[in-house]
Design a protein around this motif. Structure first.
Motif, PDB file in Angstrom:
ATOM      1  N   ASN A   1       0.806  -1.212   0.000  1.00  0.00           N
ATOM      2  CA  ASN A   1       0.000   0.000   0.000  1.00  0.00           C
ATOM      3  C   ASN A   1       0.841   1.264   0.000  1.00  0.00           C
ATOM      4  OD1 ASN A   1       0.898  -0.413   2.629  1.00  0.00           O
ATOM      5  ND2 ASN A   1      -0.849   0.623   3.544  1.00  0.00           N
ATOM      6  N   TYR A   2       2.108   1.144  -0.385  1.00  0.00           N
ATOM      7  CA  TYR A   2       2.921   2.337  -0.613  1.00  0.00           C
ATOM      8  C   TYR A   2       2.632   2.823  -2.031  1.00  0.00           C
ATOM      9  CZ  TYR A   2       5.664   1.151   3.567  1.00  0.00           C
ATOM     10  OH  TYR A   2       6.075   0.876   4.846  1.00  0.00           O
ATOM     11  N   TYR A   3       1.513   3.470  -2.208  1.00  0.00           N
ATOM     12  CA  TYR A   3       1.082   3.878  -3.547  1.00  0.00           C
ATOM     13  C   TYR A   3       2.033   4.905  -4.153  1.00  0.00           C
ATOM     14  CZ  TYR A   3      -3.161   1.489  -2.059  1.00  0.00           C
ATOM     15  OH  TYR A   3      -4.044   0.547  -1.597  1.00  0.00           O
ATOM     16  N   VAL A   4       2.698   5.665  -3.295  1.00  0.00           N
ATOM     17  CA  VAL A   4       3.620   6.676  -3.793  1.00  0.00           C
ATOM     18  C   VAL A   4       4.802   6.015  -4.506  1.00  0.00           C
ATOM     19  CG1 VAL A   4       4.933   6.808  -1.617  1.00  0.00           C
ATOM     20  CG2 VAL A   4       4.875   8.772  -3.165  1.00  0.00           C
ATOM     21  N   ILE A   5       5.213   4.846  -4.072  1.00  0.00           N
ATOM     22  CA  ILE A   5       6.288   4.128  -4.761  1.00  0.00           C
ATOM     23  C   ILE A   5       5.808   3.661  -6.129  1.00  0.00           C
ATOM     24  CG2 ILE A   5       7.803   2.105  -4.701  1.00  0.00           C
ATOM     25  CD1 ILE A   5       7.824   2.288  -1.684  1.00  0.00           C
ATOM     26  N   THR A   6       4.593   3.135  -6.181  1.00  0.00           N
ATOM     27  CA  THR A   6       4.032   2.701  -7.465  1.00  0.00           C
ATOM     28  C   THR A   6       4.017   3.848  -8.458  1.00  0.00           C
ATOM     29  OG1 THR A   6       2.615   1.085  -6.359  1.00  0.00           O
ATOM     30  CG2 THR A   6       2.011   1.716  -8.602  1.00  0.00           C
ATOM     31  N   ALA A   7       3.619   5.041  -8.004  1.00  0.00           N
ATOM     32  CA  ALA A   7       3.516   6.191  -8.904  1.00  0.00           C
ATOM     33  C   ALA A   7       4.875   6.607  -9.454  1.00  0.00           C
ATOM     34  CB  ALA A   7       2.872   7.358  -8.167  1.00  0.00           C
ATOM     35  N   LEU A   8       5.931   6.444  -8.660  1.00  0.00           N
ATOM     36  CA  LEU A   8       7.260   6.845  -9.110  1.00  0.00           C
ATOM     37  C   LEU A   8       7.958   5.772  -9.945  1.00  0.00           C
ATOM     38  CD1 LEU A   8       8.507   8.558  -5.821  1.00  0.00           C
ATOM     39  CD2 LEU A   8       8.004   9.701  -7.989  1.00  0.00           C
ATOM     40  N   VAL A   9       7.712   4.499  -9.611  1.00  0.00           N
ATOM     41  CA  VAL A   9       8.419   3.408 -10.273  1.00  0.00           C
ATOM     42  C   VAL A   9       7.631   2.831 -11.443  1.00  0.00           C
ATOM     43  CG1 VAL A   9       9.464   1.129  -9.939  1.00  0.00           C
ATOM     44  CG2 VAL A   9       9.595   2.840  -8.120  1.00  0.00           C
ATOM     45  N   ASN A  10       6.334   2.676 -11.266  1.00  0.00           N
ATOM     46  CA  ASN A  10       5.466   2.130 -12.316  1.00  0.00           C
ATOM     47  C   ASN A  10       4.254   3.031 -12.510  1.00  0.00           C
ATOM     48  OD1 ASN A  10       6.394  -0.693 -10.623  1.00  0.00           O
ATOM     49  ND2 ASN A  10       6.869  -0.577 -12.801  1.00  0.00           N
ATOM     50  N   PRO A  11       4.456   4.245 -13.010  1.00  0.00           N
ATOM     51  CA  PRO A  11       3.368   5.218 -13.086  1.00  0.00           C
ATOM     52  C   PRO A  11       2.170   4.754 -13.911  1.00  0.00           C
ATOM     53  CG  PRO A  11       5.251   5.934 -14.398  1.00  0.00           C
ATOM     54  CD  PRO A  11       5.713   4.781 -13.568  1.00  0.00           C
ATOM     55  N   GLU A  12       2.399   3.856 -14.863  1.00  0.00           N
ATOM     56  CA  GLU A  12       1.278   3.394 -15.691  1.00  0.00           C
ATOM     57  C   GLU A  12       0.234   2.630 -14.880  1.00  0.00           C
ATOM     58  OE1 GLU A  12       4.271   0.147 -15.411  1.00  0.00           O
ATOM     59  OE2 GLU A  12       4.362   2.307 -15.829  1.00  0.00           O
ATOM     60  N   LYS A  13       0.601   2.144 -13.698  1.00  0.00           N
ATOM     61  CA  LYS A  13      -0.332   1.367 -12.880  1.00  0.00           C
ATOM     62  C   LYS A  13      -1.328   2.238 -12.116  1.00  0.00           C
ATOM     63  CE  LYS A  13       2.641  -2.682 -12.228  1.00  0.00           C
ATOM     64  NZ  LYS A  13       3.275  -3.588 -11.235  1.00  0.00           N
ATOM     65  N   VAL A  14      -1.033   3.525 -11.970  1.00  0.00           N
ATOM     66  CA  VAL A  14      -1.930   4.366 -11.163  1.00  0.00           C
ATOM     67  C   VAL A  14      -3.260   4.613 -11.870  1.00  0.00           C
ATOM     68  CG1 VAL A  14       0.032   5.498 -10.058  1.00  0.00           C
ATOM     69  CG2 VAL A  14      -1.057   6.590 -12.021  1.00  0.00           C
TER      70      VAL A  14
ATOM     71  N   ASP B   1      17.858   8.409  -6.391  1.00  0.00           N
ATOM     72  CA  ASP B   1      17.448   7.510  -7.471  1.00  0.00           C
ATOM     73  C   ASP B   1      17.526   8.229  -8.815  1.00  0.00           C
ATOM     74  OD1 ASP B   1      15.908   5.360  -8.902  1.00  0.00           O
ATOM     75  OD2 ASP B   1      14.362   6.911  -8.914  1.00  0.00           O
ATOM     76  N   LEU B   2      16.997   9.432  -8.877  1.00  0.00           N
ATOM     77  CA  LEU B   2      17.011  10.181 -10.136  1.00  0.00           C
ATOM     78  C   LEU B   2      18.425  10.588 -10.529  1.00  0.00           C
ATOM     79  CD1 LEU B   2      13.845  12.440  -9.700  1.00  0.00           C
ATOM     80  CD2 LEU B   2      14.114  10.450 -11.177  1.00  0.00           C
ATOM     81  N   MET B   3      19.247  10.964  -9.545  1.00  0.00           N
ATOM     82  CA  MET B   3      20.622  11.326  -9.859  1.00  0.00           C
ATOM     83  C   MET B   3      21.393  10.137 -10.403  1.00  0.00           C
ATOM     84  SD  MET B   3      22.034  14.086  -7.042  1.00  0.00           S
ATOM     85  CE  MET B   3      21.294  13.410  -5.551  1.00  0.00           C
TER      86      MET B   3
ATOM     87  N   ILE C   1       5.552  13.576  -9.028  1.00  0.00           N
ATOM     88  CA  ILE C   1       4.667  12.554  -9.600  1.00  0.00           C
ATOM     89  C   ILE C   1       3.848  13.140 -10.735  1.00  0.00           C
ATOM     90  CG2 ILE C   1       2.596  11.183  -9.108  1.00  0.00           C
ATOM     91  CD1 ILE C   1       3.852  10.559  -6.380  1.00  0.00           C
ATOM     92  N   GLY C   2       3.398  14.390 -10.562  1.00  0.00           N
ATOM     93  CA  GLY C   2       2.633  15.045 -11.618  1.00  0.00           C
ATOM     94  C   GLY C   2       3.423  15.146 -12.913  1.00  0.00           C
ATOM     95  N   TYR C   3       4.684  15.560 -12.802  1.00  0.00           N
ATOM     96  CA  TYR C   3       5.521  15.681 -14.002  1.00  0.00           C
ATOM     97  C   TYR C   3       5.783  14.322 -14.645  1.00  0.00           C
ATOM     98  CZ  TYR C   3       6.408  20.588 -12.894  1.00  0.00           C
ATOM     99  OH  TYR C   3       6.257  21.928 -12.647  1.00  0.00           O
ATOM    100  N   ILE C   4       5.947  13.289 -13.818  1.00  0.00           N
ATOM    101  CA  ILE C   4       6.161  11.943 -14.356  1.00  0.00           C
ATOM    102  C   ILE C   4       4.924  11.466 -15.107  1.00  0.00           C
ATOM    103  CG2 ILE C   4       6.447   9.517 -13.710  1.00  0.00           C
ATOM    104  CD1 ILE C   4       8.314  10.478 -11.468  1.00  0.00           C
ATOM    105  N   LEU C   5       3.758  11.679 -14.528  1.00  0.00           N
ATOM    106  CA  LEU C   5       2.513  11.284 -15.199  1.00  0.00           C
ATOM    107  C   LEU C   5       2.324  12.051 -16.496  1.00  0.00           C
ATOM    108  CD1 LEU C   5       0.095  11.033 -12.124  1.00  0.00           C
ATOM    109  CD2 LEU C   5       1.153   9.158 -13.398  1.00  0.00           C
ATOM    110  N   GLU C   6       2.703  13.326 -16.496  1.00  0.00           N
ATOM    111  CA  GLU C   6       2.586  14.139 -17.711  1.00  0.00           C
ATOM    112  C   GLU C   6       3.528  13.617 -18.788  1.00  0.00           C
ATOM    113  OE1 GLU C   6       2.682  18.853 -19.048  1.00  0.00           O
ATOM    114  OE2 GLU C   6       3.286  18.268 -17.022  1.00  0.00           O
ATOM    115  N   THR C   7       4.760  13.274 -18.383  1.00  0.00           N
ATOM    116  CA  THR C   7       5.736  12.736 -19.334  1.00  0.00           C
ATOM    117  C   THR C   7       5.239  11.436 -19.960  1.00  0.00           C
ATOM    118  OG1 THR C   7       7.560  13.726 -18.075  1.00  0.00           O
ATOM    119  CG2 THR C   7       8.111  11.947 -19.601  1.00  0.00           C
ATOM    120  N   GLN C   8       4.560  10.618 -19.134  1.00  0.00           N
ATOM    121  CA  GLN C   8       4.029   9.338 -19.614  1.00  0.00           C
ATOM    122  C   GLN C   8       2.662   9.494 -20.298  1.00  0.00           C
ATOM    123  OE1 GLN C   8       5.688   6.325 -19.315  1.00  0.00           O
ATOM    124  NE2 GLN C   8       7.426   7.508 -18.559  1.00  0.00           N
ATOM    125  N   GLN C   9       2.223  10.759 -20.436  1.00  0.00           N
ATOM    126  CA  GLN C   9       0.929  11.072 -21.066  1.00  0.00           C
ATOM    127  C   GLN C   9      -0.229  10.348 -20.364  1.00  0.00           C
ATOM    128  OE1 GLN C   9       1.659  10.093 -25.242  1.00  0.00           O
ATOM    129  NE2 GLN C   9       2.422  12.153 -25.632  1.00  0.00           N
TER     130      GLN C   9
END
Length: 362
Positions: free
Chosen positions: A6-19, A238-240, A43-51
């Motif tokens: 239930n760490y949904y924030v990890i899912t959003a950063l690692v597998n954003p397509e699952k959200v 992680d990003l660096m 997370i918003g920018y990642i979701l935007e990048t992944q359309q």
């Protein structure tokens, strides 16, 4: 190492397509976890990048957009503050060396995506502290109220001056001459830090080299006792690592830099937990080289018990029955690392007495 589902924030950063398959309850928890961790705009920018933004529920999208607007405001404000800082450092002929959040933004690192920060961190030679302090005073930055004991504590034992705040804009800066307190058992040679800076643009703005940015972030996180932003800082690393690892020889320079600064154990924890939590790709050779600085499987299991709880967002949905204990141990550990017992015990007694007497302390 097992990470709770239930760490949904990890899912959003690692597998954003699952959200996109989250229900409203899961979205609600994701927003709360991300806000507490300081990564909602990221997370918003990642979701935007992944359309994927078009598939985000309207209620959640409003929260994400609000976080993005605030992050943009922080970045624009930094541009203004840097003008005054550049004038101060140009006047004394010293390089303006930025650390952490402000550096990520100016250097346009991937880590800057959605990154917010409350102060600007600077690195200066210790021999020039008084000179830097006077130059900053002229530009409007003054030290906030710090009682006589804390003044002595900062200037004698710590790695930074007392926090400074602008008299008009109330923006804050922290002036560092090292990345750890003098009393820390792994106190590094600041000359090696300042020997590893690079110019960011054609102005007088500098930052640590990429590998030293990672090491500094790891050092700060794994020697600190307050993990309010621990998850965000680990996400930064992680990003660096993902951005800089494409550079030839990066991993060798990273390991060598940690050895030069005596920060091998902090780097080991950084690589271990970015890999476990964010699936960061780290070469096996680097893991094996740095792994020698962990002291046995029992200690490793104990640190997993602590860090895999303390590093999570400070939200009840991320807690279990051991989280409070883990954070308390981290707090004690930070003090143990900060100074030896013969200094620590009198310091804590003095601070406790001052609090009981109603004095303001830092």
């Amino acid at each position: 190492m097992e990470i709770k589902k239930n760490y949904y924030v990890i899912t959003a950063l690692v597998n954003p397509e699952k959200v996109v398959d989250f229900n409203l309850f899961q979205w609600s928890l994701l927003i709360c976890q991300a806000r507490r961790a300081g990564v909602l705009a990221r997370i918003g920018y990642i979701l935007e990048t992944q359309q994927l933004l078009a598939k985000v529920p309207e209620e959640a999208l409003k929260q994400i957009k609000s976080a993005e607007i605030y992050a943009q405001h922080v970045h624009r404000s930094l541009d203004w503050e840097l003008q005054g800082l550049q004038r101060a450092f140009d006047s004394i002929g010293l390089p303006l060396v930025l650390l952490k959040g402000s550096l990520y933004v100016v250097a346009n690192n991937r880590t800057a995506i959605g990154r917010v920060f409350s102060d600007i961190d600077l690195l200066v030679p210790e021999i020039n502290l008084k000179q830097v302090e006077r130059a900053l005073n002229i530009e409007g930055w003054k030290a906030g109220y710090v009682n006589a004991y804390d003044q002595q504590y900062y200037r004698k034992w710590m790695h930074e001056l007392p926090p400074m705040q602008h008299v008009q804009r109330h923006t804050s800066i922290d002036v560092h001459h090292n990345i750890l307190p003098r009393t820390n058992k792994s106190y590094p040679d600041a000359k090696k830090l300042l020997a590893n800076i690079v110019q960011i643009d054609n102005k007088n703005i500098w930052g640590l080299t990429p590998e030293y940015r990672v090491i500094h972030s790891a050092t700060h996180l794994f020697n600190d006792g307050e993990f309010e932003h621990g998850f965000r800082d680990l996400s930064d690393m992680d990003l660096m690592l993902k951005e800089f690892s494409v550079q030839s020889g990066f991993w060798n320079r990273l390991i060598k830099g940690a050895e030069e600064l005596h920060q091998q154990r902090s780097l080991y924890y950084a690589l271990r937990y970015t890999t476990a939590i964010f699936d960061t790709s780290v070469p096996n050779s680097s893991i094996e080289t740095i792994k020698q600085f962990q002291t046995g499987s029992v200690r490793e299991r104990m640190m997993d018990f602590i860090f895999l709880r303390a590093l999570m967002p400070d939200h009840k949905s991320c807690d279990d029955q051991w989280t409070g204990l883990a954070r308390w141990i981290i707090y004690l550990r930070s003090h143990w690392l900060r100074m030896p017992l013969y200094l620590l015990v009198p310091h804590l007694i003095r601070k406790s007495w001052m609090r009981l007497a109603g004095e303001t302390t830092h």
